[in-house]
Write a protein that holds these residues in place. Sequence first.
Motif, PDB file in Angstrom:
ATOM      1  N   LEU A 189     133.398 130.876  92.770  1.00  0.00           N
ATOM      2  CA  LEU A 189     132.701 131.559  93.852  1.00  0.00           C
ATOM      3  C   LEU A 189     131.985 132.785  93.312  1.00  0.00           C
ATOM      4  N   PRO A 190     130.664 132.770  93.310  1.00  0.00           N
ATOM      5  CA  PRO A 190     129.948 134.003  92.968  1.00  0.00           C
ATOM      6  C   PRO A 190     129.927 134.929  94.196  1.00  0.00           C
ATOM      7  N   ILE A 191     130.464 136.114  94.046  1.00  0.00           N
ATOM      8  CA  ILE A 191     130.577 137.038  95.170  1.00  0.00           C
ATOM      9  C   ILE A 191     129.392 137.998  95.146  1.00  0.00           C
ATOM     10  N   THR A 192     128.242 137.502  95.567  1.00  0.00           N
ATOM     11  CA  THR A 192     127.053 138.316  95.733  1.00  0.00           C
ATOM     12  C   THR A 192     126.393 137.928  97.046  1.00  0.00           C
ATOM     13  N   TRP A 193     125.545 138.813  97.554  1.00  0.00           N
ATOM     14  CA  TRP A 193     124.853 138.534  98.806  1.00  0.00           C
ATOM     15  C   TRP A 193     123.891 137.354  98.640  1.00  0.00           C
ATOM     16  N   ARG A 225     123.959 133.956 100.847  1.00  0.00           N
ATOM     17  CA  ARG A 225     122.786 133.538 101.608  1.00  0.00           C
ATOM     18  C   ARG A 225     122.321 132.146 101.181  1.00  0.00           C
ATOM     19  N   ASP A 226     122.339 131.866  99.900  1.00  0.00           N
ATOM     20  CA  ASP A 226     121.939 130.540  99.427  1.00  0.00           C
ATOM     21  C   ASP A 226     122.881 129.448  99.907  1.00  0.00           C
ATOM     22  N   SER A 227     124.165 129.733  99.915  1.00  0.00           N
ATOM     23  CA  SER A 227     125.106 128.699 100.338  1.00  0.00           C
ATOM     24  C   SER A 227     125.131 128.531 101.851  1.00  0.00           C
ATOM     25  N   ILE A 228     124.892 129.591 102.603  1.00  0.00           N
ATOM     26  CA  ILE A 228     124.897 129.495 104.065  1.00  0.00           C
ATOM     27  C   ILE A 228     123.722 128.654 104.554  1.00  0.00           C
ATOM     28  N   TYR A 262     131.574 127.427 101.116  1.00  0.00           N
ATOM     29  CA  TYR A 262     131.725 128.827 100.744  1.00  0.00           C
ATOM     30  C   TYR A 262     133.123 129.333 101.107  1.00  0.00           C
ATOM     31  N   ILE A 263     133.604 128.984 102.293  1.00  0.00           N
ATOM     32  CA  ILE A 263     134.964 129.359 102.692  1.00  0.00           C
ATOM     33  C   ILE A 263     135.989 128.708 101.767  1.00  0.00           C
ATOM     34  N   ALA A 264     135.748 127.436 101.424  1.00  0.00           N
ATOM     35  CA  ALA A 264     136.664 126.729 100.523  1.00  0.00           C
ATOM     36  C   ALA A 264     136.664 127.348  99.133  1.00  0.00           C
ATOM     37  N   SER A 265     135.509 127.765  98.662  1.00  0.00           N
ATOM     38  CA  SER A 265     135.453 128.414  97.349  1.00  0.00           C
ATOM     39  C   SER A 265     136.176 129.749  97.361  1.00  0.00           C
ATOM     40  N   PHE A 266     136.061 130.463  98.473  1.00  0.00           N
ATOM     41  CA  PHE A 266     136.778 131.729  98.584  1.00  0.00           C
ATOM     42  C   PHE A 266     138.287 131.507  98.562  1.00  0.00           C
TER      43      PHE A 266
END
Length: 167
Positions: free
Chosen positions: A13-17, A21-24, A33-37
Motif C-alpha cells: 500500500l503506497p500511503i500517498t494522496w 486518488r488513483d485507486s479510488i 485500497y481498504i484491503a491493502s491497508f
Amino acid sequence: AYYFLYIEQFQILPITWDAFRDSIFQIQGMAFYIASFISQMFCLPYAGAFFSTLLFLFGSLQILAILKKIFPTSHFSYYIAATCPMILLLYLQLDIYYFLGGTIAFLIMLVFFYLFLCISRNSLQIVASFLFPIILFFFFFPATSLFVIGVTIWVFFQNKSQKYSCL
C-alpha cells in the motif's frame, strides 16, 4: 498462520494522496485500497489472523442480522446458516492468489443489503435499488451482482402488490 506473515508482501500500500486518488477512481478501487491497508497489518505476528477473524465475525453478524430481518417471526436458530458463507470465505482467504479485496467487497455488499432491507417505504426502496448497485459498481465491483441477485430474490418472495417495482 504461517501464510499471514507473508501476505503483506504481495499487496503493498503506497500511503500517498496520489495513490489513494488513483485507486479510488478505478473500478473496485475502494475495496482493494481498504484491503491493502488491512493487509499491511499482517506482517505483525498474529495480527493477520486477528484481522481476518474480525472480518469474518463482522460478516457472520451481518448475515445473522439480514436473516433476522428477512424472517423475523421464525424460531429457527440462524447462527449456523450465518457462519456457513463466512467459513467458505475463510477457505478462499487461505489461497495465496486470493486478494482480501473480494472479502471486503462482500462485507460492504452485506451492509448495503441490510440497509436496503431496513427501508420500509416502497418509493425509497426503488431509489435504493437504483443507487446502491451504482455505488457498489464503482467502489466495490465484485459485489454488485450479488446485491442485485439478493434484491431480486427478496422482492420476488415478498407478498406486496407492488413487488416488481424495485426490479
